[in-house]
Design an enzyme around this catalytic site. Structure first.
Site, mmCIF file in Angstrom:
data_model
loop_
_atom_site.group_PDB
_atom_site.id
_atom_site.type_symbol
_atom_site.label_atom_id
_atom_site.label_comp_id
_atom_site.label_asym_id
_atom_site.label_seq_id
_atom_site.Cartn_x
_atom_site.Cartn_y
_atom_site.Cartn_z
ATOM 1 N N ARG A 77 0.976 -8.261 10.723
ATOM 2 C CA ARG A 77 1.445 -9.038 9.089
ATOM 3 C C ARG A 77 2.174 -8.498 8.909
ATOM 4 N NH1 ARG A 77 -0.939 -7.369 2.926
ATOM 5 N NH2 ARG A 77 0.647 -8.503 1.967
ATOM 6 N N HIS A 121 7.100 -10.082 -0.633
ATOM 7 C CA HIS A 121 5.885 -8.778 -0.814
ATOM 8 C C HIS A 121 7.437 -7.938 -1.896
ATOM 9 C CE1 HIS A 121 3.026 -6.158 1.309
ATOM 10 N NE2 HIS A 121 3.640 -5.337 0.058
ATOM 11 N N GLU A 166 0.438 -9.034 -3.714
ATOM 12 C CA GLU A 166 -0.050 -8.481 -4.783
ATOM 13 C C GLU A 166 0.055 -9.059 -6.199
ATOM 14 O OE1 GLU A 166 -0.425 -3.775 -4.212
ATOM 15 O OE2 GLU A 166 -1.743 -4.767 -2.480
ATOM 16 N N ASN A 294 -5.777 -6.893 -0.418
ATOM 17 C CA ASN A 294 -5.759 -5.426 -0.748
ATOM 18 C C ASN A 294 -6.638 -4.200 -1.434
ATOM 19 O OD1 ASN A 294 -3.856 -7.236 0.753
ATOM 20 N ND2 ASN A 294 -2.525 -6.107 -0.486
ATOM 21 N N TYR A 296 -7.304 -0.164 -1.988
ATOM 22 C CA TYR A 296 -7.670 1.211 -1.738
ATOM 23 C C TYR A 296 -8.350 1.919 -2.463
ATOM 24 C CZ TYR A 296 -3.074 -0.305 0.445
ATOM 25 O OH TYR A 296 -2.548 -0.810 1.360
ATOM 26 N N GLU A 353 -5.721 -5.500 3.500
ATOM 27 C CA GLU A 353 -4.297 -4.457 3.494
ATOM 28 C C GLU A 353 -5.735 -3.524 3.151
ATOM 29 O OE1 GLU A 353 -1.024 -3.170 0.780
ATOM 30 O OE2 GLU A 353 0.161 -4.583 1.305
#
Ligand code: BGC
Length: 448
Positions: A77, A121, A166, A294, A296, A353
Site C-alpha cells: 500500500r 495521504h 484518515e 487504521n 493504533y 495500518e
C-alpha cells in the site's frame, strides 16, 4: 506454547505514504504540497525536519520492492503525491511524475506484489491551499479530476484503491487541533474540510465504477477504542461521543447517508455548523467495495464534566506505551473490528495500518533488536485472529510501516518501520520484526 493461526486466504501487506518516504521534493517536476510548506515553517515539526529527502524512495524504489519481495507480502500500500503528478493541482499531467509511479507499479507486479494505491495521504498541492484548500468546495472537483487521471493511468494494472487516508486527521487534527498541515485551529474549518473530504471520496467512487469497472475501492479511516470505565450510562455515553468523532462522523455518511445528530449538536454548540448542499449525502453514500481500518491505540474513557467538547476523560489501560507515548490497547482492536461489523454490516475490511513506534537503532552486531515491536504485533494480530474467528469479514492485514520515515509533526525521531533507515545515508537495515513478520506471513501463523 500457543499458536495463532490465520486463514490461508488472508492477504498480508506493508504500507507507506508518498511524503513520508519519497524525498526528491524538488525533482521530476514535483510542486510543493501543504506538507512542504508546513514542515518548512519553523516550529511546526520537531527538530525542523521536513520531507525533502525522506527515505529517498523516489530513487531507491527498486531496493524497497526487493525488501517487500523478500518479506513475502501479497500487497504494497503506497500513496501518490498529487503535486508530483499534477503540479498545478489540476490540468496538465506531469509525465515524469506519472512515469515514477508507472515504474514502481511495474516493478511491484514483476515481483508478484499487488499494488494498493491511496490517492490522498495528506499532501494536498499547495497551489490548491492558496484557494482555500479543502475548505473550498471546488477542491472536491479538483480531487475528482486528479482521481480520474490516476484511474485512467493506472486502473488497468492496479485494482485496489483507497480514496482518502484518515479523514479525521486530514480535517480535525489538521484544521482544528492545528497539529498537521495546514495547521489551522478553527472547528468550522475542520467541519467543512471533513464534509468536503467525504464528498471528494464519493465523487471519486462514482467515476471509478465507470473507469475501473473490475477494480475495488474504499477509504481508510482511523479509529481508536474507548472502553467505558464503568457500565454507568454516563461513562458509556461519554465513550460513544468520543469515538463518534472518528467513527460515526466519517462512517455514517458513507454507509447510512446521514451524519450523527449528537455530534452535529455538539459542534453547533461551539458555533460550527455542517454546511451541505442537497444531494451531497447521496454522492457520499455510494456503495464501496472495501473499508480500510487504521488502528493504533485505545484507552479507558470516563465521563468528566469539564472533559472538553465530548466530556470524556481518557485513562490509559496500564502504563505500557510505545515510544510515541500512545497507550497499547490490543483488546480495543478486537472490539473495534467487532463493533464495526455490527454497526456497518458485511463490508470487507482491510487493516490498512497497524504498527508501533519504537526507536531502536542499529546495534554493534549490525542488527536492530526491536522485540517490543514484535510483542505489539503479536498482541494485535491475536486480536485480529479473534475477530476473524468471530466472523468479521477481514481480507487483509497491512503493517505500518515498511520503512522508518518522516513521522509528520514528529519528524524523523519517531520510528514505525520494520526496516530501519539511516536518514543520512538512506541505508536500510531489516529489523528483527521484519524477520518475524516474514515468518508469520510465510506460515500464516505465529507462536505466542
Ligand atoms: C498515518 C501514517 C502515520 C501513522 C503513525 C497514521 O496516522 O496514516 O501516515 O505515520 O499513523 O502516526
Amino acid at each position: 506454547m500457543s499458536t495463532i493461526q490465520f486463514p490461508e486466504q488472508l492477504k498480508w501487506g506493508a504500507a507507506t505514504a508518498s511524503y513520508q518516504i519519497e524525498g526528491a521534493a524538488k525533482e521530476g517536476g514535483r510542486a510543493p504540497s501543504i506538507w512542504d510548506v508546513f514542515a518548512h515553517t519553523p516550529g511546526n515539526v520537531k527538530n525542523g525536519d521536513h520531507g525533502d529527502d525522506a527515505c529517498n524512495s523516489y530513487h531507491m524504489y527498486k531496493e524497497d520492492v526487493q525488501h517487500l519481495k523478500d518479506l513475502g507480502v501479497d500487497l504494497y500500500r503506497f500513496s501518490i503525491s498529487w503535486s508530483r503528478v499534477l503540479p498545478d493541482g489540476t490540468g496538465e499531467l506531469n509525465d515524469e511524475g506519472v512515469a515514477y509511479y508507472r515504474h514502481l507499479i511495474d516493478e511491484l507486479l514483476e515481483n508478484g506484489i499487488e499494488p494498493m494505491i491511496t490517492l490522498y495521504h495528506w499532501d494536498l498541492p499547495q497551489v490548491l491551499q492558496e484557494t482555500g484548500g479543502w475548505e473550498n468546495r471546488d477542491t472536491t472537483d479538483a480531487f475528482l479530476s486528479y482521481a480520474e487521471a490516476m484511474f485512467q493511468a493506472f486502473g488497468g494494472q492496479v485494482k485496489k484503491w483507497l480514496t482518502i487516508n484518515e479523514p479525521w486527521c486530514a480535517s480535525f487534527l489538521s484544521n482544528y487541533l492545528g497539529v498537521h498541515a495546514p495547521g489551522k485551529t478553527s472547528l468550522q474549518a475542520a467541519v467543512d474540510v471533513s464534509h468536503h473530504l467525504l464528498l471528494a471520496h464519493g465523487k471519486a467512487v462514482q467515476s471509478f465504477r465507470r473507469l475501473v469497472p473490475d477494480g475495488e475501492i474504499g477509504y481508510a479511516p482511523n479509529v481508536g477504542w474507548l472502553e467505558p470505565f464503568t457500565p454507568d450510562e454516563k461513562d458509556v455515553q461519554a465513550c460513544r461521543r468520543g469515538m463518534m468523532w472518528q467513527k460515526e462522523w466519517f462512517m455514517d455518511p458513507v454507509f447510512k447517508g446521514t451524519y450523527p445528530e449528537t455530534l452535529k449538536d455538539i459542534f453547533a454548540e461551539q458555533n460550527a455548523v455542517l454546511r451541505m448542499e442537497e444531494g451531497d449525502l447521496d454522492i457520499i453514500s455510494q456503495p464501496i467495495d472495501l473499508m480500510g481500518i487504521n488502528y493504533y491505540t485505545g484507552s479507558i474513557g470516563r465521563y468528566k464534566e469539564d472533559g472538553g467538547m465530548f466530556q470524556v476523560e481518557e485513562i490509559p489501560v496500564d502504563d505500557r506505551r510505545t515510544d510515541i507515548d500512545w497507550p497499547i490497547y490490543a483488546e480495543g482492536f478486537y472490539k473495534t473490528l467487532k463493533d464495526l461489523h455490527e454497526t456497518y454490516g458485511d463490508v470487507q475490511l482491510y487493516i490498512t495500518e497497524n504498527g508501533a513506534c519504537y526507536n531502536h537503532g542499529v546495534e554493534e552486531d549490525g542488527k536492530v533488536h526491536d522485540q517490543e515491536r514484535i510483542e505489539y504485533l503479536k498482541q494485535h494480530l491475536t486480536s485480529l485472529s479473534r475477530a476473524i474467528e468471530a466472523g468479521v469479514p477481514i481480507t487483509g492485514y497491512i503493517v505500518w510501516s515498511l520503512l522508518d520515515n518522516f513521522e509528520w509533526a514528529e519528524g524523523y525521531d519517531k520510528r514505525f518501520g520494520i526496516i530501519h533507515v539511516n536518514f543520512d545515508t538512506f541505508e536500510r537495515t531489516r529489523k528483527d520484526s521484519y524477520y518475524w513478520y516474514k515468518e508469520t506471513v510465510e506460515n500464516h501463523r505465529f507462536n505466542l
